[in-house]
Design an enzyme around this catalytic site. Structure first.
Site, PDB file in Angstrom:
ATOM      1  N   HIS A 168      28.473   8.426 -39.973  1.00 51.29           N
ATOM      2  CA  HIS A 168      29.107   8.575 -38.663  1.00 51.29           C
ATOM      3  C   HIS A 168      28.196   8.304 -37.596  1.00 51.29           C
ATOM      4  O   HIS A 168      27.069   8.924 -37.166  1.00 51.29           O
ATOM      5  CB  HIS A 168      29.024  10.139 -38.534  1.00 51.29           C
ATOM      6  CG  HIS A 168      30.360  10.436 -37.292  1.00 51.29           C
ATOM      7  ND1 HIS A 168      30.789   9.732 -36.528  1.00 51.29           N
ATOM      8  CD2 HIS A 168      30.880  11.725 -36.976  1.00 51.29           C
ATOM      9  CE1 HIS A 168      31.658  10.247 -35.621  1.00 51.29           C
ATOM     10  NE2 HIS A 168      31.628  11.323 -36.094  1.00 51.29           N
ATOM     11  N   HIS A 171      30.992   8.571 -31.658  1.00 51.12           N
ATOM     12  CA  HIS A 171      31.323  10.017 -30.859  1.00 51.12           C
ATOM     13  C   HIS A 171      30.180  10.645 -30.335  1.00 51.12           C
ATOM     14  O   HIS A 171      30.537  11.620 -30.022  1.00 51.12           O
ATOM     15  CB  HIS A 171      32.202  10.908 -31.873  1.00 51.12           C
ATOM     16  CG  HIS A 171      33.459  10.085 -32.348  1.00 51.12           C
ATOM     17  ND1 HIS A 171      34.356  10.532 -33.246  1.00 51.12           N
ATOM     18  CD2 HIS A 171      34.133   8.905 -32.103  1.00 51.12           C
ATOM     19  CE1 HIS A 171      35.345   9.887 -33.626  1.00 51.12           C
ATOM     20  NE2 HIS A 171      35.182   8.712 -32.727  1.00 51.12           N
ATOM     21  N   TYR A 173      27.341  11.305 -31.315  1.00 53.69           N
ATOM     22  CA  TYR A 173      26.562  11.894 -32.141  1.00 53.69           C
ATOM     23  C   TYR A 173      25.158  11.185 -32.349  1.00 53.69           C
ATOM     24  O   TYR A 173      25.080   9.956 -31.771  1.00 53.69           O
ATOM     25  CB  TYR A 173      27.177  12.226 -33.342  1.00 53.69           C
ATOM     26  CG  TYR A 173      28.447  13.275 -33.232  1.00 53.69           C
ATOM     27  CD1 TYR A 173      28.124  14.446 -32.548  1.00 53.69           C
ATOM     28  CD2 TYR A 173      29.714  13.084 -33.390  1.00 53.69           C
ATOM     29  CE1 TYR A 173      29.241  15.372 -32.352  1.00 53.69           C
ATOM     30  CE2 TYR A 173      30.816  13.544 -33.147  1.00 53.69           C
ATOM     31  CZ  TYR A 173      30.674  14.947 -32.540  1.00 53.69           C
ATOM     32  OH  TYR A 173      31.615  15.715 -32.156  1.00 53.69           O
TER      33      TYR A 173
END
Ligand code: FNR
Length: 353
Positions: A168, A171, A173
C-alpha cells in the site's frame, strides 16, 4: 497466479476488531468469503498492518505474529475453496495511523494513547492532515525497521497461502507521505529529489520481493495524483511504476489517487481514476505487468469497456462489492456468460445470475 476473471475486490478496511490484536476473525471470513463466493477473480484484504503502530486504526487486521498468520490462513483457504485468488494488502499508515475507526458512532482524528491509540511515526515531525496529531519523523533506523517489517509480513503472507501481496503506497499513508512533495520536507537521502522521495518505496519493494516467492506476483497500490498543483502527479507515478516493474520485480500496479490533502478538488464521477490507470498502463507497455483501475467502476458494461479498450488489464471494485458481494456473478450474467460458466458458488446458482 491463476485468476478466473479480471474483476478484483479492492482492499477495504472493516474496522471490525474490538480486541485491538490485529487478528482477523469471523467477520473478515464472511466478508472476503462472500466476495469469493460471489465470483470475483481476486479478493484482497483490507489494509493489513505490517506492525502494530502501522495500523490505520486499533480495529485493523495485522500480519506481524503467528496468531494473525494462522487466522489469515483460514481466510485464504476459504477464498481458494471458492475458486478465488487471495491477496494481502500490506500497509503502514505512518502519520495517518492510530485514527478512529471510520464507522458510525466513532470520533474523528487521532486516537490518543489513553483511549487505545499510539504515537505515530511518519515522514516528518508534522501532522499529515490538519485533523491529525503530529507524527515523529522516522530516522534511518526507523526506516530500516519499516522496510524489514514489510518483508516479514510478506513472509507471513506466503506462509498463510496468499497468492499475491499488494504494497500500500497510496492514500496518504506512510509510503505516499514520502513520495509526495506536499508532505516530504526531509533533507536527508529520503527527501528532496524524486529519486530520494521514492527511495523508501524501492527499498520496501526490494525487501518484499526478496522475501516473497519469485513465482508469485507482487503488487503495489499508488496514489497516481494528489489532485493538487505541485503535488505527487501521474507523470511521476508513471516513471516510478516503470522503474518498479523493470528493475524491482513489481508485476501489478493498482492506480488509485488522493488521500494526502483535505481540500483538494477531486473530479469524482464514474470511472474518474481510469485515465490515471490508462496513463500508467501506457507507461508499462511491453513489460507484461498488470495494471488495474479503480474508483466508481460500478457497472458491468463500464468495466468491460475499460478492459476491452485497453485502458487497464483488470478492474478493482470497492463499494459496489459491499453493496452486492455477488457483483462479479451479476456482471458475468449481464455480459452473457452462460449460467454453467458463471463463477458464482453453485449454492447460489438459482440466484438468477
Ligand atoms: C476503502 N479503500 C481502501 N483502500 C485501500 O487501499 N485500503 C483500504 O484498506 C481501504 N479501505 C476502505 C474501506 C472502505 C469502507 C471503502 C469504501 C474504501 C478505498 C477502496 O479500496 C477504493 O479504492 C475506493 O473505495 C474507490 O473504489 P470504489 O468504491 O468507487 O469502487
Amino acid at each position: 497466479m491463476f485468476v478466473r476473471n479480471r474483476a478484483f475486490v479492492a482492499p477495504m478496511c472493516q474496522y471490525a476488531i474490538d480486541a485491538g490484536d490485529g487478528v482477523p476473525h469471523d467477520w473478515h471470513l464472511q466478508n472476503l468469503g462472500a466476495f469469493a463466493a460471489g465470483g470475483f477473480g481476486l479478493v484482497v484484504t483490507e489494509a493489513t498492518g505490517v506492525t502494530a503502530e502501522g495500523r490505520i486504526s486499533p480495529g485493523d487486521v495485522g500480519l506481524w505474529n503467528d496468531e494473525q498468520t494462522a487466522a489469515h490462513a483460514r481466510l485464504v483457504a476459504f477464498a481458494h475453496s471458492q475458486g478465488a485468488a487471495a491477496g494481502a494488502q500490506l500497509a503502514h499508515a505512518g502519520g495517518k495511523a492510530s485514527t478512529y475507526p471510520a464507522l458510525p458512532g466513532f470520533g474523528a482524528g487521532t486516537v490518543p494513547p489513553e483511549a487505545g491509540g499510539w504515537a505515530t511515526v511518519g515522514v516528518a515531525d508534522a501532522p499529515v492532515l490538519p485533523s491529525l496529531a503530529p507524527a515523529r519523523a522516522l530516522d534511518a533506523d526507523g526506516i530500516a525497521g519499516v522496510v524489514e517489517a514489510f518483508a516479514a509480513s510478506a513472509r507471513r503472507a506466503d506462509a498463510a497461502g496468499y497468492d499475491v501481496v499488494q504494497i500500500h503506497a497510496a492514500h496518504g499513508y506512510l509510503l505516499h507521505q514520502f513520495c509526495s512533495p506536499l508532505t516530504n520536507t526531509r533533507t536527508d537521502g529520503y527527501g528532496g529529489s524524486e529519486a530520494n522521495r521514492t527511495r523508501i518505496v524501492r527499498e520496501v519493494v526490494d525487501a518484499v520481493r526478496a522475501a516473497w516467492p519469485a513465482d508469485k506476483p507482487l503488487g503495489i497500490r499508488l496514489s497516481a495524483t494528489d489532485w493538487v498543483e505541485s503535488g505527487w502527479d501521474v507523470a511521476a507515478n508513471a516513471r516510478l511504476a516503470r522503474v518498479l516493474v523493470e528493475r524491482h520485480g513489481v508485476t501489478w500496479v493498482d492506480a488509485s489517487s488522493g488521500g494526502l490533502t483535505a481540500g483538494s478538488a477531486v473530479p469524482v464521477a464514474p470511472g474518474y481514476q481510469v485515465p490515471l490507470a490508462s496513463r500508467i498502463h501506457a507507461a508499462l507497455a511491453g513489460t507484461g505487468a498488470v495494471v488495474s483501475a479503480v474508483g466508481l467502476i460500478d457497472d458491468a458494461r463500464q468495466a468491460e469497456t475499460i478492459l476491452v479498450s485497453g485502458q487497464a488489464d483488470a478492474v478493482s471494485i470497492g463499494r459496489a462489492a459491499l453493496r452486492n458481494p455477488h457483483w462479479a456473478a451479476a456482471a458475468a450474467s449481464e455480459l452473457g456468460v452462460l449460467p454453467a460458466d458463471n463463477p458464482q458458488a453453485p449454492q447460489y446458482a438459482r440466484s438468477g445470475y
